[in-house]
Design a protein around this motif. Structure first.
Motif, PDB file in Angstrom:
ATOM      1  N   ASP A 196       0.843  -1.194   0.000  1.00  0.00           N
ATOM      2  CA  ASP A 196       0.000   0.000   0.000  1.00  0.00           C
ATOM      3  C   ASP A 196       0.883   1.251   0.000  1.00  0.00           C
ATOM      4  O   ASP A 196       1.904   1.299   0.689  1.00  0.00           O
ATOM      5  N   VAL A 197       0.504   2.250  -0.771  1.00  0.00           N
ATOM      6  CA  VAL A 197       1.319   3.461  -0.904  1.00  0.00           C
ATOM      7  C   VAL A 197       1.474   4.184   0.435  1.00  0.00           C
ATOM      8  O   VAL A 197       2.527   4.746   0.719  1.00  0.00           O
ATOM      9  N   ARG A 198       0.464   4.146   1.289  1.00  0.00           N
ATOM     10  CA  ARG A 198       0.593   4.798   2.601  1.00  0.00           C
ATOM     11  C   ARG A 198       1.646   4.099   3.443  1.00  0.00           C
ATOM     12  O   ARG A 198       2.430   4.757   4.139  1.00  0.00           O
ATOM     13  N   ARG A 199       1.685   2.791   3.385  1.00  0.00           N
ATOM     14  CA  ARG A 199       2.692   2.018   4.133  1.00  0.00           C
ATOM     15  C   ARG A 199       4.079   2.304   3.568  1.00  0.00           C
ATOM     16  O   ARG A 199       5.042   2.454   4.314  1.00  0.00           O
ATOM     17  N   ARG A 200       4.181   2.365   2.241  1.00  0.00           N
ATOM     18  CA  ARG A 200       5.459   2.642   1.588  1.00  0.00           C
ATOM     19  C   ARG A 200       5.988   4.006   2.014  1.00  0.00           C
ATOM     20  O   ARG A 200       7.157   4.148   2.364  1.00  0.00           O
ATOM     21  N   VAL A 201       5.129   5.032   1.972  1.00  0.00           N
ATOM     22  CA  VAL A 201       5.524   6.376   2.391  1.00  0.00           C
ATOM     23  C   VAL A 201       5.972   6.352   3.848  1.00  0.00           C
ATOM     24  O   VAL A 201       7.005   6.918   4.214  1.00  0.00           O
ATOM     25  N   GLY A 202       5.201   5.669   4.687  1.00  0.00           N
ATOM     26  CA  GLY A 202       5.531   5.595   6.106  1.00  0.00           C
ATOM     27  C   GLY A 202       6.884   4.970   6.367  1.00  0.00           C
ATOM     28  O   GLY A 202       7.676   5.482   7.175  1.00  0.00           O
ATOM     29  N   LEU A 203       7.173   3.867   5.678  1.00  0.00           N
ATOM     30  CA  LEU A 203       8.472   3.216   5.849  1.00  0.00           C
ATOM     31  C   LEU A 203       9.607   4.127   5.391  1.00  0.00           C
ATOM     32  O   LEU A 203      10.656   4.201   6.040  1.00  0.00           O
ATOM     33  N   ASN A 204       9.395   4.825   4.281  1.00  0.00           N
ATOM     34  CA  ASN A 204      10.429   5.736   3.783  1.00  0.00           C
ATOM     35  C   ASN A 204      10.653   6.907   4.728  1.00  0.00           C
ATOM     36  O   ASN A 204      11.797   7.291   4.989  1.00  0.00           O
ATOM     37  N   VAL A 205       9.574   7.485   5.249  1.00  0.00           N
ATOM     38  CA  VAL A 205       9.708   8.597   6.193  1.00  0.00           C
ATOM     39  C   VAL A 205      10.481   8.130   7.424  1.00  0.00           C
ATOM     40  O   VAL A 205      11.432   8.774   7.869  1.00  0.00           O
ATOM     41  N   LYS A 206      10.097   6.990   7.966  1.00  0.00           N
ATOM     42  CA  LYS A 206      10.748   6.470   9.168  1.00  0.00           C
ATOM     43  C   LYS A 206      12.226   6.179   8.917  1.00  0.00           C
ATOM     44  O   LYS A 206      13.088   6.532   9.732  1.00  0.00           O
ATOM     45  N   THR A 207      12.533   5.552   7.786  1.00  0.00           N
ATOM     46  CA  THR A 207      13.923   5.220   7.461  1.00  0.00           C
ATOM     47  C   THR A 207      14.782   6.469   7.346  1.00  0.00           C
ATOM     48  O   THR A 207      15.852   6.555   7.956  1.00  0.00           O
ATOM     49  N   VAL A 208      14.313   7.449   6.580  1.00  0.00           N
ATOM     50  CA  VAL A 208      15.099   8.670   6.385  1.00  0.00           C
ATOM     51  C   VAL A 208      15.187   9.463   7.682  1.00  0.00           C
ATOM     52  O   VAL A 208      16.245   9.999   8.019  1.00  0.00           O
ATOM     53  N   ARG A 209      14.100   9.508   8.433  1.00  0.00           N
ATOM     54  CA  ARG A 209      14.113  10.228   9.716  1.00  0.00           C
ATOM     55  C   ARG A 209      15.173   9.655  10.639  1.00  0.00           C
ATOM     56  O   ARG A 209      15.968  10.390  11.238  1.00  0.00           O
ATOM     57  N   SER A 258      13.975  12.488  15.970  1.00  0.00           N
ATOM     58  CA  SER A 258      12.843  11.824  16.609  1.00  0.00           C
ATOM     59  C   SER A 258      11.586  12.205  15.836  1.00  0.00           C
ATOM     60  O   SER A 258      11.597  13.135  15.022  1.00  0.00           O
ATOM     61  N   GLN A 259      10.489  11.513  16.110  1.00  0.00           N
ATOM     62  CA  GLN A 259       9.222  11.903  15.499  1.00  0.00           C
ATOM     63  C   GLN A 259       8.865  13.325  15.912  1.00  0.00           C
ATOM     64  O   GLN A 259       8.384  14.108  15.102  1.00  0.00           O
ATOM     65  N   GLU A 260       9.124  13.645  17.163  1.00  0.00           N
ATOM     66  CA  GLU A 260       8.828  14.987  17.654  1.00  0.00           C
ATOM     67  C   GLU A 260       9.675  16.036  16.945  1.00  0.00           C
ATOM     68  O   GLU A 260       9.185  17.102  16.562  1.00  0.00           O
ATOM     69  N   GLY A 261      10.957  15.736  16.739  1.00  0.00           N
ATOM     70  CA  GLY A 261      11.839  16.662  16.037  1.00  0.00           C
ATOM     71  C   GLY A 261      11.404  16.885  14.599  1.00  0.00           C
ATOM     72  O   GLY A 261      11.404  18.018  14.107  1.00  0.00           O
ATOM     73  N   LEU A 262      11.046  15.792  13.918  1.00  0.00           N
ATOM     74  CA  LEU A 262      10.564  15.912  12.537  1.00  0.00           C
ATOM     75  C   LEU A 262       9.275  16.716  12.496  1.00  0.00           C
ATOM     76  O   LEU A 262       9.117  17.603  11.652  1.00  0.00           O
ATOM     77  N   ALA A 263       8.375  16.425  13.416  1.00  0.00           N
ATOM     78  CA  ALA A 263       7.097  17.148  13.456  1.00  0.00           C
ATOM     79  C   ALA A 263       7.332  18.647  13.640  1.00  0.00           C
ATOM     80  O   ALA A 263       6.695  19.469  12.974  1.00  0.00           O
ATOM     81  N   PHE A 264       8.253  18.992  14.520  1.00  0.00           N
ATOM     82  CA  PHE A 264       8.569  20.408  14.749  1.00  0.00           C
ATOM     83  C   PHE A 264       9.097  21.058  13.471  1.00  0.00           C
ATOM     84  O   PHE A 264       8.671  22.151  13.106  1.00  0.00           O
ATOM     85  N   GLU A 265      10.002  20.375  12.789  1.00  0.00           N
ATOM     86  CA  GLU A 265      10.584  20.906  11.546  1.00  0.00           C
ATOM     87  C   GLU A 265       9.528  21.093  10.460  1.00  0.00           C
ATOM     88  O   GLU A 265       9.651  21.984   9.622  1.00  0.00           O
ATOM     89  N   CYS A 266       8.502  20.245  10.471  1.00  0.00           N
ATOM     90  CA  CYS A 266       7.446  20.291   9.449  1.00  0.00           C
ATOM     91  C   CYS A 266       6.279  21.192   9.824  1.00  0.00           C
ATOM     92  O   CYS A 266       5.441  21.484   8.976  1.00  0.00           O
ATOM     93  N   GLY A 267       6.173  21.536  11.091  1.00  0.00           N
ATOM     94  CA  GLY A 267       5.002  22.270  11.550  1.00  0.00           C
ATOM     95  C   GLY A 267       3.785  21.371  11.697  1.00  0.00           C
ATOM     96  O   GLY A 267       2.647  21.810  11.549  1.00  0.00           O
ATOM     97  N   TYR A 281       0.564  13.039  14.256  1.00  0.00           N
ATOM     98  CA  TYR A 281       0.301  12.970  12.813  1.00  0.00           C
ATOM     99  C   TYR A 281       1.476  12.286  12.114  1.00  0.00           C
ATOM    100  O   TYR A 281       1.285  11.408  11.270  1.00  0.00           O
ATOM    101  N   VAL A 282       2.699  12.681  12.490  1.00  0.00           N
ATOM    102  CA  VAL A 282       3.896  12.055  11.911  1.00  0.00           C
ATOM    103  C   VAL A 282       3.887  10.561  12.226  1.00  0.00           C
ATOM    104  O   VAL A 282       4.185   9.728  11.360  1.00  0.00           O
ATOM    105  N   SER A 283       3.527  10.202  13.447  1.00  0.00           N
ATOM    106  CA  SER A 283       3.432   8.797  13.828  1.00  0.00           C
ATOM    107  C   SER A 283       2.433   8.061  12.941  1.00  0.00           C
ATOM    108  O   SER A 283       2.717   6.953  12.468  1.00  0.00           O
ATOM    109  N   GLY A 284       1.291   8.672  12.685  1.00  0.00           N
ATOM    110  CA  GLY A 284       0.284   8.061  11.824  1.00  0.00           C
ATOM    111  C   GLY A 284       0.766   7.883  10.397  1.00  0.00           C
ATOM    112  O   GLY A 284       0.474   6.871   9.752  1.00  0.00           O
ATOM    113  N   VAL A 285       1.531   8.844   9.901  1.00  0.00           N
ATOM    114  CA  VAL A 285       2.104   8.731   8.553  1.00  0.00           C
ATOM    115  C   VAL A 285       3.070   7.553   8.530  1.00  0.00           C
ATOM    116  O   VAL A 285       3.023   6.710   7.629  1.00  0.00           O
TER     117      VAL A 285
END
Length: 78
Positions: A2-15, A21-30, A35-39
């Motif tokens: 599923d494309v949502r799962r693919r995006v999620g794995l890529n976000v997590k890997t690059v992060r 952290s998820q919190e750090g990424l969320a802050f950088e993105c606004g 929400y980042v966790s859900g992605v």
């Protein structure tokens, strides 16, 4: 995959590669951390504008988040 799962794995890997952290990424993105966790878990369906924000924060091309994730062997993961 599923494309949502693919995006999620890529976000997590690059992060993780960037040492964020998820919190750090969320802050950088606004975005909110949950929400980042859900992605990353593939349960959110981010818009292209949100994908662009995430990609910019991760310093990767937006298309990288849509690529097929690289499969790592179990031996390489240890």
């Amino acid at each position: 995959m599923d494309v949502r799962r693919r995006v999620g794995l890529n976000v997590k890997t690059v992060r993780k590669e960037r040492g964020l952290s998820q919190e750090g990424l969320a802050f950088e993105c606004g975005l909110h951390r949950t929400y980042v966790s859900g992605v990353e878990r593939g349960i959110r369906n981010p818009t292209v504008l949100v994908l662009e924000k995430i990609a910019e924060a991760l310093k990767v091309p937006t298309g990288r988040l849509l690529d097929e994730p690289l499969r790592k062997s179990r031996a390489a993961a240890r």
